[in-house]
Design a protein around this motif. Structure first.
Motif, PDB file in Angstrom:
ATOM      1  N   ARG A   1       0.840  -1.209   0.000  1.00 23.49           N
ATOM      2  CA  ARG A   1       0.000   0.000   0.000  1.00 23.49           C
ATOM      3  C   ARG A   1       0.875   1.259   0.000  1.00 23.49           C
ATOM      4  N   ARG A   2       1.971   1.208   0.731  1.00 20.83           N
ATOM      5  CA  ARG A   2       2.874   2.356   0.792  1.00 20.83           C
ATOM      6  C   ARG A   2       3.499   2.631  -0.565  1.00 20.83           C
ATOM      7  N   GLU A   3       3.945   1.587  -1.254  1.00 16.69           N
ATOM      8  CA  GLU A   3       4.516   1.771  -2.591  1.00 16.69           C
ATOM      9  C   GLU A   3       3.481   2.339  -3.551  1.00 16.69           C
ATOM     10  N   ASN A   4       2.256   1.850  -3.433  1.00 19.59           N
ATOM     11  CA  ASN A   4       1.176   2.376  -4.258  1.00 19.59           C
ATOM     12  C   ASN A   4       0.979   3.867  -4.003  1.00 19.59           C
ATOM     13  N   LEU A   5       1.009   4.250  -2.741  1.00 20.06           N
ATOM     14  CA  LEU A   5       0.862   5.658  -2.385  1.00 20.06           C
ATOM     15  C   LEU A   5       2.006   6.499  -2.955  1.00 20.06           C
ATOM     16  N   VAL A   6       3.223   6.014  -2.830  1.00 23.49           N
ATOM     17  CA  VAL A   6       4.389   6.748  -3.338  1.00 23.49           C
ATOM     18  C   VAL A   6       4.293   6.929  -4.850  1.00 23.49           C
ATOM     19  N   LEU A   7       3.962   5.859  -5.564  1.00 18.08           N
ATOM     20  CA  LEU A   7       3.882   5.948  -7.026  1.00 18.08           C
ATOM     21  C   LEU A   7       2.725   6.844  -7.473  1.00 18.08           C
ATOM     22  N   THR A   8       1.586   6.712  -6.815  1.00 23.29           N
ATOM     23  CA  THR A   8       0.443   7.563  -7.148  1.00 23.29           C
ATOM     24  C   THR A   8       0.762   9.023  -6.867  1.00 23.29           C
ATOM     25  N   SER A   9       1.395   9.294  -5.741  1.00 20.34           N
ATOM     26  CA  SER A   9       1.772  10.668  -5.388  1.00 20.34           C
ATOM     27  C   SER A   9       2.750  11.252  -6.403  1.00 20.34           C
ATOM     28  N   ALA A  10       3.679  10.438  -6.868  1.00 14.40           N
ATOM     29  CA  ALA A  10       4.644  10.907  -7.863  1.00 14.40           C
ATOM     30  C   ALA A  10       3.927  11.327  -9.142  1.00 14.40           C
ATOM     31  N   LEU A  11       2.935  10.550  -9.548  1.00 16.53           N
ATOM     32  CA  LEU A  11       2.178  10.897 -10.755  1.00 16.53           C
ATOM     33  C   LEU A  11       1.354  12.166 -10.576  1.00 16.53           C
ATOM     34  N   LEU A  12       0.798  12.336  -9.394  1.00 18.83           N
ATOM     35  CA  LEU A  12      -0.123  13.447  -9.157  1.00 18.83           C
ATOM     36  C   LEU A  12       0.533  14.715  -8.611  1.00 18.83           C
ATOM     37  N   SER A  13       1.792  14.632  -8.252  1.00 13.44           N
ATOM     38  CA  SER A  13       2.462  15.778  -7.637  1.00 13.44           C
ATOM     39  C   SER A  13       2.765  16.861  -8.663  1.00 13.44           C
ATOM     40  N   ASP A  14       3.082  18.016  -8.166  1.00 10.26           N
ATOM     41  CA  ASP A  14       3.464  19.127  -9.033  1.00 10.26           C
ATOM     42  C   ASP A  14       4.872  18.965  -9.572  1.00 10.26           C
ATOM     43  N   ASP A  15       5.644  18.078  -8.950  1.00 10.78           N
ATOM     44  CA  ASP A  15       7.005  17.836  -9.430  1.00 10.78           C
ATOM     45  C   ASP A  15       6.943  17.235 -10.820  1.00 10.78           C
ATOM     46  N   LYS A  16       7.867  17.643 -11.645  1.00 16.88           N
ATOM     47  CA  LYS A  16       7.942  17.075 -12.984  1.00 16.88           C
ATOM     48  C   LYS A  16       8.622  15.717 -12.895  1.00 16.88           C
ATOM     49  N   ILE A  17       7.995  14.713 -13.482  1.00 18.93           N
ATOM     50  CA  ILE A  17       8.650  13.421 -13.575  1.00 18.93           C
ATOM     51  C   ILE A  17       8.854  13.139 -15.059  1.00 18.93           C
ATOM     52  N   SER A  18       9.844  12.356 -15.362  1.00 16.16           N
ATOM     53  CA  SER A  18      10.172  12.088 -16.759  1.00 16.16           C
ATOM     54  C   SER A  18       9.106  11.196 -17.391  1.00 16.16           C
ATOM     55  N   GLU A  19       9.088  11.201 -18.701  1.00 23.94           N
ATOM     56  CA  GLU A  19       8.165  10.326 -19.414  1.00 23.94           C
ATOM     57  C   GLU A  19       8.472   8.862 -19.108  1.00 23.94           C
ATOM     58  N   GLU A  20       9.749   8.532 -18.940  1.00 23.55           N
ATOM     59  CA  GLU A  20      10.138   7.158 -18.597  1.00 23.55           C
ATOM     60  C   GLU A  20       9.560   6.757 -17.236  1.00 23.55           C
TER      61      GLU A  20
END
Length: 67
Positions: A27-46
């Motif tokens: 559940r924690r990993e799911n939260l981290v990955l979901t947060s990364a997608l939804l955050s204002d921080d830019k994440i790479s396309e990869e």
């Protein structure tokens, strides 16, 4: 996930590799990955592709949630 771009990439890549290898997602990993997608921080396309791959694997039953 407010870290430098390179560290963020490494963290997401390592997490995705571990999840795929084990076939399990906490559940924690799911939260981290979901947060990364939804955050204002830019994440790479990869990174975005890797995270979406995890969510696809959940939908098709290739991964399962654990607590």
């Amino acid at each position: 996930m407010r870290t430098s771009h390179n560290k963020s990439n490494l963290t997401i890549s390592q997490m995705v590799e571990r999840i795929v290898a084990s076939g399990k997602l906490t559940r924690r990993e799911n939260l981290v990955l979901t947060s990364a997608l939804l955050s204002d921080d830019k994440i790479s396309e990869e990174d975005r592709h890797q995270i979406n791959r995890i969510f696809d694997y959940i939908q098709i039953g290739r991964l399962k949630f654990i607590d």
